[in-house]
Design an enzyme around this catalytic site. Structure first.
Site, PDB file in Angstrom:
ATOM      1  NE  ARG A 174      38.813  41.256  42.986  1.00  0.00           N
ATOM      2  CZ  ARG A 174      38.096  40.132  42.860  1.00  0.00           C
ATOM      3  NH1 ARG A 174      36.789  40.139  42.809  1.00  0.00           N
ATOM      4  NH2 ARG A 174      38.698  38.954  42.774  1.00  0.00           N
ATOM      5  N   GLY A 175      39.416  41.011  38.944  1.00  0.00           N
ATOM      6  CA  GLY A 175      39.485  39.610  38.532  1.00  0.00           C
ATOM      7  C   GLY A 175      39.847  39.589  37.051  1.00  0.00           C
ATOM      8  NE  ARG A 181      44.779  46.407  38.539  1.00  0.00           N
ATOM      9  CZ  ARG A 181      44.167  45.431  39.205  1.00  0.00           C
ATOM     10  NH1 ARG A 181      42.861  45.298  39.158  1.00  0.00           N
ATOM     11  NH2 ARG A 181      44.859  44.561  39.930  1.00  0.00           N
ATOM     12  CD  GLN A 186      41.155  41.799  46.728  1.00  0.00           C
ATOM     13  OE1 GLN A 186      41.749  41.473  47.759  1.00  0.00           O
ATOM     14  NE2 GLN A 186      41.707  42.589  45.832  1.00  0.00           N
ATOM     15  CG  ASP A 222      45.736  38.186  38.620  1.00  0.00           C
ATOM     16  OD1 ASP A 222      45.744  37.557  39.699  1.00  0.00           O
ATOM     17  OD2 ASP A 222      44.884  39.050  38.353  1.00  0.00           O
TER      18      ASP A 222
END
Lengths: 341, 341
Positions: free
Chosen positions: A44-45, A79, A184, A225
């Site tokens: 993720r990230g 995503r 997270q 993001d």
């Protein structure tokens, strides 16, 4: 911490859903494996998603020389919010498509993925330096979600700035927001801060605004993001409230990310699609390998937006590998993009 | 839902630590039983704490005619920050002390506890009516923590307003914030909304601001733990961020509570001491009878303020049993206190 590494014809990824309890590496051998890891949030990230997807294209071409189109399509669909993912896949696709289907094409894709990975590592270091210069003299920092080495190649983005400030002896305390629903902050940021030896305290997300108002925070720094052309920032859900609180208290609210996170084709935050995730993330506690534990009545309806949008007017500065946009305006954002890395 | 009821010489209390998974009534037969239930948070919510403590005094006098002083002392010490608790115990003590030790004293104490209970129920209905009149035409409502029949006699405070609006056919959707760390929203508000048959969706606390900004909420209504003379409101941690988001979006941010929650001896919110609770509430998930589940690295330092302060300028209206203060100013708050119930 190395979140992903390419070795022995596979991408090895630290399974972030298992941290901080188990340090388990996943072996990913094709696009489907990478898509699964992205959707489960094992990887993720935004910047790390891009790098992993780039390797995913290459991995698939080693398995199936004719699989370029399908691999790219499924990886881009994994995503919806991260623009890095789209750019990374398109870039590797272009490099691959320059060669006929076969070993040469796969090798070209891998070389491009490795180049992207190296560039992102360099970007992380540049972000760390620029951000630390900006936040000098602000020793108590609040952050949200995870933006360290587990979120982006190198030392990360916002957490890379904090790590650089700590290296310079300038950090007194980092307040890490737990970041519900997937924690997270509690699981990953605390894990990284502890390994970095930086003083920290964990707080629930709802406590941030009150602590900021009470004068216990000198600056807020978060990742991003997607950044629109006007400087509006999509980031992990919960970010916008911290920006409001920082604005009300008159402390800097700083966003850090690679310049590739800026999407000039998105005019404002209104155009950013916010991913709505599985209600079970809210209804149950999913942590580690244990069975999810219910938090509410079975079958309770939920809204679960993964991100929110912070308007540019609340962002004190946007810190990128290509320098800083401050104040954050369409002009200053365009200027960052116009600069060389 | 009846959080507490007096029957057969005992106080029966729904054990709120077990909700929504188990509907278990505790049988409380003396002051010590009530103190235990208050400290374990089996009974919670400022007005409900007061009523339970009032019954506790009476129960003890049926067991031990000479136990008045000790019972009052131990009940007041059970939750030293709750102002309603002190007022309720003092009131029942005064009624009891007017009679010699014996059955008459116990009966007088019970009658006073029942009178207090009835008054709190009437206050809840008045709050519900005033609040519903104010919020008519705003069908999508966001709330925080639990402020229903599990928090106050009758239908509660903020949730009583929502229930009254629903009775009038005016509620489309209630967004309930989960309210970390103890999840009163996820566990208790969802349980109540389901029983009331009101459409609802659960959200993590950090999602509220983004949903408000996205135009998905028409009003925010919350309860209060203490209101200062100038209208500053101390309430469950996470409230202030919702107020900031409501203010930025131009929707009403309404606070509901009995007029007894207003403390004229507290000039402003700055004077309100914020209780810092056990870090294990943040580090672990405590839900139901199951073992707490770790959410982070063992021994992680935490900050865990239980409340935050929302400045009066962000409060659109303060709804009480004695009417509404709007705008919320020292003058309008004093006027509410000056009115008869």
């Amino acid at each position: 911490v190395r979140a992903v590494r390419f070795a022995g014809g596979a991408l090895w990824a630290l399974d972030q859903t298992q941290l901080p309890w188990r340090e388990l590496e996943l072996e990913l051998r094709g696009a489907e494996d990478v898509v699964g890891a992205l959707q489960r949030l094992s990887i993720r990230g935004a910047p790390l998603i891009g790098v992993a997807a780039a390797y995913g294209v290459a991995l698939e071409l080693f398995r199936d020389p004719d699989g370029l189109d399908d691999a790219c399509e499924s990886l881009i669909a994994a995503r919806p919010t991260a623009v890095n993912l789209i750019h990374a896949v398109r870039r590797v696709r272009a490099a691959a498509a320059a060669h006929p289907a076969g070993p040469e094409r796969a090798a070209a894709a891998l070389a491009e993925a490795e180049a992207l990975h190296a560039e992102e590592e360099a970007a992380s270091e540049a972000i760390a330096r620029h951000g630390a210069d900006l936040l000098t003299g602000r020793p108590r920092i609040l952050t949200h979600c995870n933006t360290g080495a587990l979120a982006a190649p190198g030392r990360g983005t916002a957490l890379a700035v904090i790590a650089e400030l700590a290296d310079r002896g300038e950090v007194e305390l980092v307040l890490a927001c737990e970041t519900r629903p997937l924690l997270q902050g509690a699981r990953l940021t605390v894990y990284e801060l502890r390994r970095l030896g930086i003083e920290h305290a964990l707080v629930v997300d709802g406590a941030a605004a009150g602590l900021i108002a009470a004068g216990e925070v000198d600056a807020v720094i978060v990742g991003c993001d997607r950044v629109a052309a006007n400087g509006d920032v999509a980031n992990k859900v919960g970010t916008y409230a911290h920006a409001l609180a920082a604005g009300a208290a008159g402390i800097p609210f700083v966003v850090a990310g690679p310049s590739t996170t800026i999407d000039p084709s998105t005019a404002t935050g209104d155009e950013i699609t916010i991913e709505e995730r599985d209600p079970d993330e809210v209804r149950t506690l999913i942590a580690g390998a244990d069975e999810p534990r219910p938090l509410t009545v079975d079958g309770t309806p939920c809204r679960n937006p993964a991100f929110d949008v912070t308007p540019a007017r609340l962002v004190t500065a946007l810190v990128t590998d290509r320098g800083i946009a401050q104040p954050v305006t369409p002009t200053s954002v365009a200027a960052v993009l116009g600069r060389r890395a």
